[in-house]
Motif scaffolding. Structure first.
Motif, PDB file in Angstrom:
ATOM      1  N   VAL A 273      44.568  34.615  29.627  1.00  0.00           N
ATOM      2  CA  VAL A 273      44.820  33.818  30.830  1.00  0.00           C
ATOM      3  C   VAL A 273      43.853  32.627  30.863  1.00  0.00           C
ATOM      4  O   VAL A 273      42.661  32.756  30.584  1.00  0.00           O
ATOM      5  CB  VAL A 273      44.695  34.676  32.101  1.00  0.00           C
ATOM      6  CG1 VAL A 273      43.279  35.209  32.302  1.00  0.00           C
ATOM      7  CG2 VAL A 273      45.162  33.903  33.328  1.00  0.00           C
TER       8      VAL A 273
ATOM      9  N   ASP B  10      43.319  30.383  33.520  1.00  0.00           N
ATOM     10  CA  ASP B  10      42.662  30.156  34.811  1.00  0.00           C
ATOM     11  C   ASP B  10      42.210  31.500  35.370  1.00  0.00           C
ATOM     12  O   ASP B  10      43.024  32.291  35.818  1.00  0.00           O
ATOM     13  CB  ASP B  10      43.642  29.468  35.766  1.00  0.00           C
ATOM     14  CG  ASP B  10      43.090  29.323  37.180  1.00  0.00           C
ATOM     15  OD1 ASP B  10      41.886  29.551  37.375  1.00  0.00           O
ATOM     16  OD2 ASP B  10      43.882  28.988  38.079  1.00  0.00           O
ATOM     17  N   GLN B  11      40.933  31.755  35.354  1.00  0.00           N
ATOM     18  CA  GLN B  11      40.402  33.033  35.813  1.00  0.00           C
ATOM     19  C   GLN B  11      39.762  32.954  37.202  1.00  0.00           C
ATOM     20  O   GLN B  11      39.047  33.863  37.623  1.00  0.00           O
ATOM     21  CB  GLN B  11      39.385  33.569  34.803  1.00  0.00           C
ATOM     22  CG  GLN B  11      39.989  33.777  33.416  1.00  0.00           C
ATOM     23  CD  GLN B  11      39.037  34.448  32.456  1.00  0.00           C
ATOM     24  OE1 GLN B  11      38.205  35.249  32.836  1.00  0.00           O
ATOM     25  NE2 GLN B  11      39.169  34.125  31.174  1.00  0.00           N
TER      26      GLN B  11
ATOM     27  N   LYS C 223      39.090  33.310  40.998  1.00  0.00           N
ATOM     28  CA  LYS C 223      39.462  34.313  41.986  1.00  0.00           C
ATOM     29  C   LYS C 223      39.491  33.687  43.370  1.00  0.00           C
ATOM     30  O   LYS C 223      38.674  32.828  43.698  1.00  0.00           O
ATOM     31  CB  LYS C 223      38.490  35.494  41.946  1.00  0.00           C
ATOM     32  CG  LYS C 223      38.539  36.273  40.632  1.00  0.00           C
ATOM     33  CD  LYS C 223      37.621  37.478  40.670  1.00  0.00           C
ATOM     34  CE  LYS C 223      37.723  38.273  39.361  1.00  0.00           C
ATOM     35  NZ  LYS C 223      36.854  39.474  39.369  1.00  0.00           N
TER      36      LYS C 223
ATOM     37  N   GLN D 261      45.931  40.338  42.528  1.00  0.00           N
ATOM     38  CA  GLN D 261      45.684  38.977  42.104  1.00  0.00           C
ATOM     39  C   GLN D 261      46.999  38.286  41.796  1.00  0.00           C
ATOM     40  O   GLN D 261      48.025  38.935  41.623  1.00  0.00           O
ATOM     41  CB  GLN D 261      44.793  38.956  40.844  1.00  0.00           C
ATOM     42  CG  GLN D 261      43.358  39.416  41.089  1.00  0.00           C
ATOM     43  CD  GLN D 261      42.559  39.411  39.789  1.00  0.00           C
ATOM     44  OE1 GLN D 261      42.550  40.394  39.062  1.00  0.00           O
ATOM     45  NE2 GLN D 261      41.896  38.307  39.497  1.00  0.00           N
ATOM     46  N   ILE D 262      46.972  36.961  41.724  1.00  0.00           N
ATOM     47  CA  ILE D 262      48.178  36.191  41.440  1.00  0.00           C
ATOM     48  C   ILE D 262      48.853  36.730  40.182  1.00  0.00           C
ATOM     49  O   ILE D 262      48.235  36.836  39.128  1.00  0.00           O
ATOM     50  CB  ILE D 262      47.832  34.701  41.227  1.00  0.00           C
ATOM     51  CG1 ILE D 262      47.143  34.113  42.463  1.00  0.00           C
ATOM     52  CG2 ILE D 262      49.094  33.914  40.862  1.00  0.00           C
ATOM     53  CD1 ILE D 262      47.977  34.112  43.693  1.00  0.00           C
TER      54      ILE D 262
ATOM     55  N   ASN E 265      50.052  32.668  32.902  1.00  0.00           N
ATOM     56  CA  ASN E 265      49.561  31.309  33.078  1.00  0.00           C
ATOM     57  C   ASN E 265      50.501  30.481  33.947  1.00  0.00           C
ATOM     58  O   ASN E 265      50.059  29.629  34.727  1.00  0.00           O
ATOM     59  CB  ASN E 265      49.363  30.638  31.720  1.00  0.00           C
ATOM     60  CG  ASN E 265      48.063  31.052  31.049  1.00  0.00           C
ATOM     61  OD1 ASN E 265      47.146  31.549  31.685  1.00  0.00           O
ATOM     62  ND2 ASN E 265      47.994  30.858  29.743  1.00  0.00           N
TER      63      ASN E 265
ATOM     64  N   ARG F 297      49.868  31.493  37.615  1.00  0.00           N
ATOM     65  CA  ARG F 297      48.632  30.916  38.156  1.00  0.00           C
ATOM     66  C   ARG F 297      48.757  29.395  38.312  1.00  0.00           C
ATOM     67  O   ARG F 297      48.166  28.812  39.217  1.00  0.00           O
ATOM     68  CB  ARG F 297      47.456  31.313  37.273  1.00  0.00           C
ATOM     69  CG  ARG F 297      47.202  32.831  37.289  1.00  0.00           C
ATOM     70  CD  ARG F 297      45.868  33.208  36.685  1.00  0.00           C
ATOM     71  NE  ARG F 297      44.758  32.726  37.490  1.00  0.00           N
ATOM     72  CZ  ARG F 297      44.259  33.357  38.560  1.00  0.00           C
ATOM     73  NH1 ARG F 297      44.801  34.498  38.962  1.00  0.00           N
ATOM     74  NH2 ARG F 297      43.241  32.857  39.216  1.00  0.00           N
TER      75      ARG F 297
ATOM     76  N   ALA G 105      50.444  28.888  41.578  1.00  0.00           N
ATOM     77  CA  ALA G 105      49.505  29.084  42.686  1.00  0.00           C
ATOM     78  C   ALA G 105      48.697  27.805  42.936  1.00  0.00           C
ATOM     79  O   ALA G 105      48.490  27.399  44.089  1.00  0.00           O
ATOM     80  CB  ALA G 105      48.575  30.251  42.388  1.00  0.00           C
ATOM     81  N   ASN G 106      48.254  27.172  41.871  1.00  0.00           N
ATOM     82  CA  ASN G 106      47.512  25.921  42.028  1.00  0.00           C
ATOM     83  C   ASN G 106      48.391  24.845  42.661  1.00  0.00           C
ATOM     84  O   ASN G 106      47.916  24.037  43.471  1.00  0.00           O
ATOM     85  CB  ASN G 106      46.990  25.447  40.673  1.00  0.00           C
ATOM     86  CG  ASN G 106      45.899  26.353  40.123  1.00  0.00           C
ATOM     87  OD1 ASN G 106      45.179  27.006  40.878  1.00  0.00           O
ATOM     88  ND2 ASN G 106      45.774  26.408  38.810  1.00  0.00           N
TER      89      ASN G 106
ATOM     90  N   GLU H 260      43.926  36.557  48.000  1.00  0.00           N
ATOM     91  CA  GLU H 260      44.082  37.681  47.080  1.00  0.00           C
ATOM     92  C   GLU H 260      43.398  38.917  47.655  1.00  0.00           C
ATOM     93  O   GLU H 260      42.661  38.841  48.644  1.00  0.00           O
ATOM     94  CB  GLU H 260      43.487  37.336  45.713  1.00  0.00           C
ATOM     95  CG  GLU H 260      44.230  36.223  44.984  1.00  0.00           C
ATOM     96  CD  GLU H 260      43.664  35.944  43.609  1.00  0.00           C
ATOM     97  OE1 GLU H 260      44.450  35.734  42.684  1.00  0.00           O
ATOM     98  OE2 GLU H 260      42.414  35.930  43.458  1.00  0.00           O
TER      99      GLU H 260
END
Length: 425
Positions: free
Chosen positions: A12, A14-15, A17, A59-60, A184, A187, A190-191, A202
């Motif tokens: 992944v 983008d980690q 949180k 999480q996402i 990916n 996430r 989500a951004n 989350e």
């Protein structure tokens, strides 16, 4: 809770949180579940000017959205002919066009929001395990005639030039379809939601939905969201928040493995970057990842999740049975995830009341349906279209509880037996 150990979690990009919900927040719409459907719904609503809060229990993309095969192509788990029996030919075709639109929405999101870590690769090929050349030619002709959507017919020699397996006969190649790194992509969505001023929390499981005189209140362990409307977009990990919804689909486990690095060996037998799926009712699907260094192989379903070691044994047997040359190839990791399957095997999109909406049951459909599902749900909430009503005839049919699980498993075993018999016929 962290992501389960999978190839996607290990790679992944983008980690970051996000914080858990605390205290009281307000929004026009609260969405429960940050998989593809919830993220797409949130993004479309935020783009439409609505204030949105999205709650995720883990999480996402923690559930099926971050663990699946990554295939993005048109269609549904149910064939168009079967859909037409229920809806009529015209509405069945409208639904299929929407599935193409969903595929393009995923592509456009990746491009517009520069989700380069999704690493889209063009091409998905469906291959047959028994002689089906005439049927595939008809399917390609109908796709072009009805949807102006080209599919390339591959005869046995064409297939063998790409896939060194004696198991395969003919194939259909979809050059417009593609495959991606699914976690990916989630996430990245989500951004994009946050870029449009949507808010995501989350580790904030929705524990209770309360209806007040003028608003809905969603309670978590440490806070609550006051909103005009609630959209539930959870899948195979849905709890007892809304019993009527939970009873309407089964959590079905599917399995994936990733091999060790062996680019030279893999290049000898898989001479294409296309993702591959076969036509069995109990189908296998696979694709090369890491620029051809590893093979990802998925398939099988059960109503009770198996242990990773058992998963690896089952899937590896399928892999080697298809490609005996890969007998020396070791499995590095295997994992499973729960998908939500409705009894009618179609997505469920609609409303329990004017205040509570749902958008779920995307198991077996691919990413395209989560995208179009989220979009049409958002369109309805924005008072733009009523396209979501095309899914209404399928409804929230009760799955039968524990008996339904047993029936689903026996049905799957029966389909496997039919595949076995047909291949040997």
């Amino acid at each position: 809770m962290s992501y389960i150990d999978s190839y996607y979690a290990r790679t992944v990009a983008d980690q970051r949180k996000r914080s858990a919900l605390e205290e009281t927040h307000t929004a026009e719409i609260c969405i429960i579940g940050a998989g593809y459907a919830g993220l797409t719904t949130a993004l479309e609503l935020a783009k439409g000017g609505k204030s949105v809060v999205l709650l995720e229990a883990e999480q996402i993309g923690w559930g099926a959205s971050g663990r699946n095969g990554g295939f993005v192509s048109p269609g549904y788990a149910v064939g168009e002919a079967q859909i037409a029996k229920k809806l009529g030919k015209q509405d069945a075709q409208r639904l299929h066009k929407m599935s193409i639109e969903g595929m393009e929405l995923v592509r456009n999101n990746i491009e517009q929001y520069e989700i380069t870590s999704a690493k889209p690769v063009s091409g998905i090929t469906g291959v047959t395990r028994y002689d089906s050349g005439d049927d595939l030619k008809i399917a390609a002709a109908e796709s072009l005639r009805d949807y102006n959507y080209p599919l390339e017919f591959l005869d046995r020699d064409d297939v063998q030039a790409r896939l060194m397996s004696s198991c395969y006969h003919q194939g259909l190649r979809d050059q417009n379809a593609f495959h991606i790194h699914p976690l990916n992509y989630a996430r990245g969505l989500a951004n994009a939601v946050e870029a449009h001023e949507g808010v995501i929390f989350e580790n904030s499981a929705a524990l209770r939905v309360e209806k007040l005189a003028t608003q809905m209140v969603v309670h978590t362990a440490n806070g609550k969201i006051k909103a005009e409307k609630v959209v539930v977009t959870t899948g195979g990990y849905t709890g007892s928040l809304l019993p009527k919804l939970k009873r309407a689909f089964l959590p079905i486990a599917t399995y994936v493995l990733i091999t060790e690095e062996a680019p030279d060996l893999l290049a000898q037998v898989i001479k294409t970057t296309d993702a591959i799926g076969d036509d069995r009712r109990a189908a296998d699907y696979y694709r090369l990842v890491d620029d051809g260094k590893r093979l990802m192989w998925g398939g099988r379903i059960t109503t009770i999740p198996a242990k990773p070691a058992d998963v690896a044994t089952i899937l590896r047997k399928e892999m080697v049975g298809t490609y005996p040359e890969l007998a020396s190839l070791k499995v590095e990791l295997a994992w499973s995830g729960l998908m939500a399957y409705a009894r009618h095997q179609m997505p469920q999109i609609g409303k329990l009341s004017e205040q509570i909406w749902y958008c779920t049951a995307f198991g077996g459909h691919g990413l395209n349906t989560t995208a179009i599902g989220g979009k049409v749900a958002a369109e309805a909430l924005l008072d733009q279209t009523d396209r979501y009503e095309l899914f209404a005839p399928f409804g929230l049919a009760w799955t039968g509880g524990p008996v339904g699980k047993a029936v689903a498993q026996m049905t799957y075993w029966g389909l496997q037996a039919m595949d076995w018999w047909k291949e040997r016929g």
